[in-house]
Design an enzyme around this catalytic site. Sequence first.
Site, PDB file in Angstrom:
ATOM      1  N   ALA A  65       0.692  -1.235   0.091  1.00 28.85           N
ATOM      2  CA  ALA A  65      -0.039   0.104  -0.127  1.00 28.85           C
ATOM      3  C   ALA A  65       0.880   1.366  -0.127  1.00 28.85           C
ATOM      4  CB  ALA A  65      -0.837   0.083   1.314  1.00 28.85           C
ATOM      5  N   GLY A 110       0.637  -5.155   0.646  1.00 32.51           N
ATOM      6  CA  GLY A 110      -0.212  -5.257  -0.534  1.00 32.51           C
ATOM      7  C   GLY A 110       0.118  -5.763  -1.578  1.00 32.51           C
ATOM      8  N   GLU A 113       0.003  -9.508  -1.195  1.00 33.17           N
ATOM      9  CA  GLU A 113      -1.492  -9.839  -1.168  1.00 33.17           C
ATOM     10  C   GLU A 113      -1.899  -9.737  -2.362  1.00 33.17           C
ATOM     11  OE1 GLU A 113      -1.965  -6.806   1.619  1.00 33.17           O
ATOM     12  OE2 GLU A 113      -3.089  -8.168   3.041  1.00 33.17           O
ATOM     13  N   GLU A 133       3.511  -5.448   7.820  1.00 39.68           N
ATOM     14  CA  GLU A 133       2.280  -4.559   8.387  1.00 39.68           C
ATOM     15  C   GLU A 133       2.727  -4.342  10.041  1.00 39.68           C
ATOM     16  OE1 GLU A 133       1.696  -6.861   6.040  1.00 39.68           O
ATOM     17  OE2 GLU A 133       0.258  -5.735   4.677  1.00 39.68           O
TER      18      GLU A 133
HETATM   19  C1  HXC Z   1       4.923   4.594  -0.430  1.00 45.51           C
HETATM   20  C2  HXC Z   1       7.047   3.876  -1.066  1.00 45.51           C
HETATM   21  C3  HXC Z   1       6.631   2.475  -0.784  1.00 45.51           C
HETATM   22  C4  HXC Z   1       5.395   2.376  -0.103  1.00 45.51           C
HETATM   23  C5  HXC Z   1       8.783   2.594  -1.561  1.00 45.51           C
HETATM   24  N1  HXC Z   1       8.459   3.791  -1.445  1.00 45.51           N
HETATM   25  N2  HXC Z   1       7.843   1.751  -0.854  1.00 45.51           N
HETATM   26  N3  HXC Z   1       6.198   4.818  -1.233  1.00 45.51           N
HETATM   27  N4  HXC Z   1       4.508   3.407  -0.109  1.00 45.51           N
HETATM   28  N5  HXC Z   1       4.886   1.292   0.245  1.00 45.51           N
HETATM   29  C6  HXC Z   1       9.107   5.041  -1.925  1.00 45.51           C
HETATM   30  C7  HXC Z   1      10.194   5.554  -1.077  1.00 45.51           C
HETATM   31  O1  HXC Z   1       9.405   6.295  -0.025  1.00 45.51           O
HETATM   32  C8  HXC Z   1      11.054   6.211  -1.987  1.00 45.51           C
HETATM   33  O2  HXC Z   1      10.416   7.294  -2.222  1.00 45.51           O
HETATM   34  C9  HXC Z   1      10.892   5.081  -3.239  1.00 45.51           C
HETATM   35  O3  HXC Z   1       9.696   4.705  -3.084  1.00 45.51           O
HETATM   36  C10 HXC Z   1      12.399   4.300  -3.218  1.00 45.51           C
HETATM   37  O4  HXC Z   1      12.131   3.640  -1.953  1.00 45.51           O
HETATM   38  P1  HXC Z   1      13.496   3.456  -0.800  1.00 45.51           P
HETATM   39  O5  HXC Z   1      13.115   3.025   0.367  1.00 45.51           O
HETATM   40  O6  HXC Z   1      14.365   4.597  -1.165  1.00 45.51           O
HETATM   41  O7  HXC Z   1      14.151   2.167  -1.792  1.00 45.51           O
HETATM   42  P2  HXC Z   1      15.147   0.941  -1.095  1.00 45.51           P
HETATM   43  O8  HXC Z   1      15.903   1.630  -0.280  1.00 45.51           O
HETATM   44  O9  HXC Z   1      15.514   0.341  -2.501  1.00 45.51           O
HETATM   45  O10 HXC Z   1      14.155  -0.094  -0.742  1.00 45.51           O
HETATM   46  C11 HXC Z   1      13.061  -0.624  -1.193  1.00 45.51           C
HETATM   47  C12 HXC Z   1      11.860  -1.172  -0.170  1.00 45.51           C
HETATM   48  C13 HXC Z   1      11.456   0.040   0.736  1.00 45.51           C
HETATM   49  C14 HXC Z   1      12.649  -2.325   0.579  1.00 45.51           C
HETATM   50  C15 HXC Z   1      10.816  -1.675  -1.092  1.00 45.51           C
HETATM   51  O11 HXC Z   1      11.315   1.136   0.182  1.00 45.51           O
HETATM   52  C16 HXC Z   1      10.399  -0.622   1.708  1.00 45.51           C
HETATM   53  O12 HXC Z   1      10.816  -1.279   2.683  1.00 45.51           O
HETATM   54  N6  HXC Z   1       9.152  -0.042   1.590  1.00 45.51           N
HETATM   55  C17 HXC Z   1       7.959  -0.115   2.393  1.00 45.51           C
HETATM   56  C18 HXC Z   1       7.478  -1.429   2.355  1.00 45.51           C
HETATM   57  C19 HXC Z   1       6.409  -1.850   3.183  1.00 45.51           C
HETATM   58  O13 HXC Z   1       6.570  -1.721   4.408  1.00 45.51           O
HETATM   59  N7  HXC Z   1       5.242  -2.150   2.515  1.00 45.51           N
HETATM   60  C20 HXC Z   1       4.154  -2.601   3.356  1.00 45.51           C
HETATM   61  C21 HXC Z   1       3.235  -1.396   3.425  1.00 45.51           C
HETATM   62  S1  HXC Z   1       1.475  -1.751   4.261  1.00 45.51           S
HETATM   63  P3  HXC Z   1      11.284   8.739  -2.603  1.00 45.51           P
HETATM   64  O14 HXC Z   1      10.276   9.945  -2.844  1.00 45.51           O
HETATM   65  O15 HXC Z   1      12.080   8.781  -1.133  1.00 45.51           O
HETATM   66  O16 HXC Z   1      12.200   8.308  -3.650  1.00 45.51           O
HETATM   67  C22 HXC Z   1       0.672  -2.390   3.166  1.00 45.51           C
HETATM   68  C23 HXC Z   1      -0.839  -2.509   3.718  1.00 45.51           C
HETATM   69  C24 HXC Z   1      -1.574  -3.338   2.725  1.00 45.51           C
HETATM   70  O17 HXC Z   1       0.893  -2.856   2.054  1.00 45.51           O
HETATM   71  C25 HXC Z   1      -3.309  -3.027   3.424  1.00 45.51           C
HETATM   72  C26 HXC Z   1      -3.987  -1.844   3.098  1.00 45.51           C
HETATM   73  C27 HXC Z   1      -5.331  -1.715   3.551  1.00 45.51           C
END
Ligand code: HXC
Length: 257
Positions: A65, A110, A113, A133
Site C-alpha cells: 500500500a 499489499g 497480497e 505491516e
Molecule cells: C509509498 C514507497 C513505498 C510504499 C517505497 N516507497 N515503498 N512509497 N509506499 N509502500 C518509495 C520510497 O519512499 C522512496 O520514495 C522510493 O519508493 C524508493 O524507496 P527506497 O526505500 O528509497 O528504496 P530502497 O532502499 O531500494 O528500498 C525499497 C524497499 C523499501 C525495500 C521496497 O522502500 C520498503 O521497505 N518499503 C516499504 C515496504 C512496506 O512496508 N510495505 C508494506 C506497506 S503496508 P522517495 O520519494 O524517497 O524516492 C501495506 C498494507 C496493505 O501494504 C493493506 C492496506 C489496506
Amino acid sequence: MSWDTVTLDFDGDVATLTVNRPDAMNALNVETLEAMGEALDEAEAEGARALVITGAGDKAFIAGADISHMRELSTTEAQAYSELGHRVFDAIESFPAPVIAAVNGYAFGGGCEVALACDLRVASERAVIGQPEIDLGLVPGWGGTQRLPRLVGDEHARRLIFFGERVDASDAYELGLVGEVVAHDQLDGHVADMAAELAAKPKHAMRVAKEALNAVHEEPQQAGLAFERRAWSGLFGTHDQREGAAAFLEKRDPDFE
Ligand code: HXC
C-alpha cells in the site's frame, strides 16, 4: 491500454497488467487500485484467456500500500482504502482465466497480497516477499490474513505476519509462497510461455477448474465436493469435452473451441 500508473498489453489471448509507479516501488495508491480494477474489467471484456500481473522497473513487483497515502487516513478513509483493495483483489481471484503473478522484485504488504490473489506465483531470484505491516503498527489489510495461511499453512503465516519477516525467493519457494523461482532475466519469457500454454487450454474447462479450486477456500468441503460433481458433469456435452476425448482416441491433436 494504459492509465497513468497501470498498463494493459495483449499478446494474442494473453493480457499483461503492469503496475507502473517505479519511482514509488509500484506502491498501490487509490488511483492505481482504481486503474487496476478498470484494467481487469478490460482484460475480461477482451476475452483474455490468461493474465499476467507484474511491476514496472527492475526493483519492485509492488512494495505494498502507499504508505504516504496511509499516513493521515481517518478510520473511515482507511476502511474505504481497505475495501477498494479487497474489491480489486477479489476481481483478480475471480478473473475467469488463470492469473500469474510474475514477482520481479519486492513484494511487500499489499504487493504480497496481490500475488496471493493470483492463481500462480513465479518469482525472480531477486524477489523478496513479506507482510511487514506489523512494523507499521498494522496488520495485512488486503486479504493477507486469510489467503496467506491458506497458501502456506497457519504456522508459516503466523511467523511471516507476527515477525514481519521478509523472505528471499528461495525461502519463499521452500514455504510454498511461490511455485517456482527463475533467473531474473528469464522471468518475463518464462511467464509468457506459461501464460500462452494456459491460454491454449480449453477455455470453459479452465474456467470451471478455477471456480472449483476457488471453492476450496469458500465452501465447507461437502459443499465444495457437490460443486465439483455439478461442474464435472456440466462439462459433458460441450464441444471441448467431446473433442478432447475424440482426439485422444483418434491419436490426433485436439481442436478446441
Ligand atoms: C509509498 C514507497 C513505498 C510504499 C517505497 N516507497 N515503498 N512509497 N509506499 N509502500 C518509495 C520510497 O519512499 C522512496 O520514495 C522510493 O519508493 C524508493 O524507496 P527506497 O526505500 O528509497 O528504496 P530502497 O532502499 O531500494 O528500498 C525499497 C524497499 C523499501 C525495500 C521496497 O522502500 C520498503 O521497505 N518499503 C516499504 C515496504 C512496506 O512496508 N510495505 C508494506 C506497506 S503496508 P522517495 O520519494 O524517497 O524516492 C501495506 C498494507 C496493505 O501494504 C493493506 C492496506 C489496506
